[in-house]
Design a protein around this motif. Structure first.
Motif, mmCIF file in Angstrom:
data_model
loop_
_atom_site.group_PDB
_atom_site.id
_atom_site.type_symbol
_atom_site.label_atom_id
_atom_site.label_comp_id
_atom_site.label_asym_id
_atom_site.label_seq_id
_atom_site.Cartn_x
_atom_site.Cartn_y
_atom_site.Cartn_z
ATOM 1 N N ASP A 127 0.555 -1.221 -0.042
ATOM 2 C CA ASP A 127 0.147 0.032 -0.015
ATOM 3 C C ASP A 127 1.021 1.211 0.010
ATOM 4 O OD1 ASP A 127 1.024 -0.432 2.403
ATOM 5 O OD2 ASP A 127 -0.837 -0.082 3.740
ATOM 6 N N ASN A 128 2.102 1.391 0.339
ATOM 7 C CA ASN A 128 2.948 2.327 0.246
ATOM 8 C C ASN A 128 3.667 2.691 -1.019
ATOM 9 O OD1 ASN A 128 4.825 4.020 1.068
ATOM 10 N ND2 ASN A 128 5.320 3.589 2.990
ATOM 11 N N PRO A 129 3.397 3.755 -1.663
ATOM 12 C CA PRO A 129 4.043 3.968 -3.049
ATOM 13 C C PRO A 129 5.586 3.985 -2.984
ATOM 14 C CG PRO A 129 2.199 5.357 -2.779
ATOM 15 C CD PRO A 129 2.334 4.625 -1.613
ATOM 16 N N PHE A 130 6.014 4.696 -2.089
ATOM 17 C CA PHE A 130 7.597 4.892 -1.788
ATOM 18 C C PHE A 130 8.233 3.317 -1.621
ATOM 19 C CE2 PHE A 130 11.293 5.311 0.917
ATOM 20 C CZ PHE A 130 11.846 6.162 -0.055
ATOM 21 N N LEU A 131 7.507 2.652 -0.830
ATOM 22 C CA LEU A 131 8.190 1.160 -0.499
ATOM 23 C C LEU A 131 7.875 0.587 -1.903
ATOM 24 C CD1 LEU A 131 7.259 0.383 3.088
ATOM 25 C CD2 LEU A 131 9.430 1.159 2.027
ATOM 26 N N LEU A 132 7.106 0.430 -2.499
ATOM 27 C CA LEU A 132 6.779 -0.230 -3.960
ATOM 28 C C LEU A 132 7.847 0.435 -5.096
ATOM 29 C CD1 LEU A 132 2.875 -0.823 -4.142
ATOM 30 C CD2 LEU A 132 4.616 -2.225 -4.023
ATOM 31 N N SER A 133 8.114 1.489 -5.172
ATOM 32 C CA SER A 133 9.085 2.190 -5.778
ATOM 33 C C SER A 133 10.474 1.590 -5.743
ATOM 34 C CB SER A 133 8.849 3.628 -6.131
ATOM 35 O OG SER A 133 9.429 4.160 -4.557
ATOM 36 N N LEU A 134 10.562 1.412 -4.283
ATOM 37 C CA LEU A 134 12.004 1.080 -3.685
ATOM 38 C C LEU A 134 12.274 -0.496 -4.188
ATOM 39 C CD1 LEU A 134 12.776 2.449 -0.203
ATOM 40 C CD2 LEU A 134 13.670 3.291 -2.369
#
Length: 160
Positions: A23-30
Motif C-alpha cells: 500500500d505504500n507507493p514509496f516502498l513499492l518504488s524501492l
C-alpha cells in the motif's frame, strides 16, 4: 529480452512476497528499483539466459513435479532412517547404471539432481543416455531405476 522480463517479474514478485508492503507507493518504488538493480547486475554478469530461466518446462508440470519430489524425499528419509536405526544395519550398497528417458540436457540434469536429493541415492555419472546411481540399498536403487522418477521428469520436459 524475454528472459530479462521474466526475471524482472520474478524479482519484483519475490520482493513483494518477502516485504509484505503493498500500500505504500514509496516502498513499492524501492522494490521496483531494487528489482531493476538486480536485473542489471544479472545482465552485467551474463547469467540471464535460457539455462537460468527454463521456460520450456511450464508452470503446471512443475507444480505437479515438485510435490511428487517432496513425497519421494520424505519416503526416502524414512527408508534411510529405518536402515540406520536397525540393529543389524542392513546396508546393501550398490552402483547401478541405467538408461535415462529425458532427451534434453535440462531434463537429464533434473533427473540426476532429483535422484541425488532423495536420501540414500546419489547420481555419480551421466554419460550420453546413461546414468550411474549409488544407493545404500538395492531397494532404493530399484525404485529409482524402476522409472517412476524418470517418467515424471519426461512428463515435466514434455518428451513422453
Amino acid at each position: 529480452m524475454k528472459y530479462s522480463l521474466i526475471l524482472l517479474g520474478l524479482l519484483f514478485a519475490s520482493w513483494c512476497v518477502w516485504s509484505g508492503h503493498f500500500d505504500n507507493p514509496f516502498l513499492l518504488s524501492l522494490g521496483v528499483l531494487s528489482s531493476f538493480f538486480c536485473l542489471w547486475l544479472s545482465l552485467r554478469m551474463k547469467i540471464v539466459d535460457e539455462e537460468g530461466t527454463p521456460l520450456e518446462l511450464g508452470i503446471l508440470p512443475l507444480a505437479r513435479y515438485i510435490p511428487y519430489l517432496g513425497m519421494e524425499v520424505v519416503k526416502s528419509n524414512l527408508t534411510v532412517a529405518k536402515i540406520i536405526l536397525s540393529r543389524d544395519l542392513p546396508l546393501r550398497r550398490c552402483v547401478v547404471t541405467t538408461k535415462m528417458g529425458p532427451k534434453t540436457e535440462l531434463g537429464r540434469v533434473i533427473l540426476a539432481n532429483s535422484i541425488t536429493l532423495t536420501p540414500g541415492t546419489v547420481s555419480i555419472c551421466l554419460d550420453d543416455d546413461n546414468i550411474s546411481i549409488h544407493a545404500l540399498s538395492q531397494v532404493e536403487a530399484d525404485e529409482d531405476i524402476a522409472g517412476e522418477m524418470d517418467r515424471k521428469v519426461c512428463e515435466l520436459e514434455g518428451a513422453r
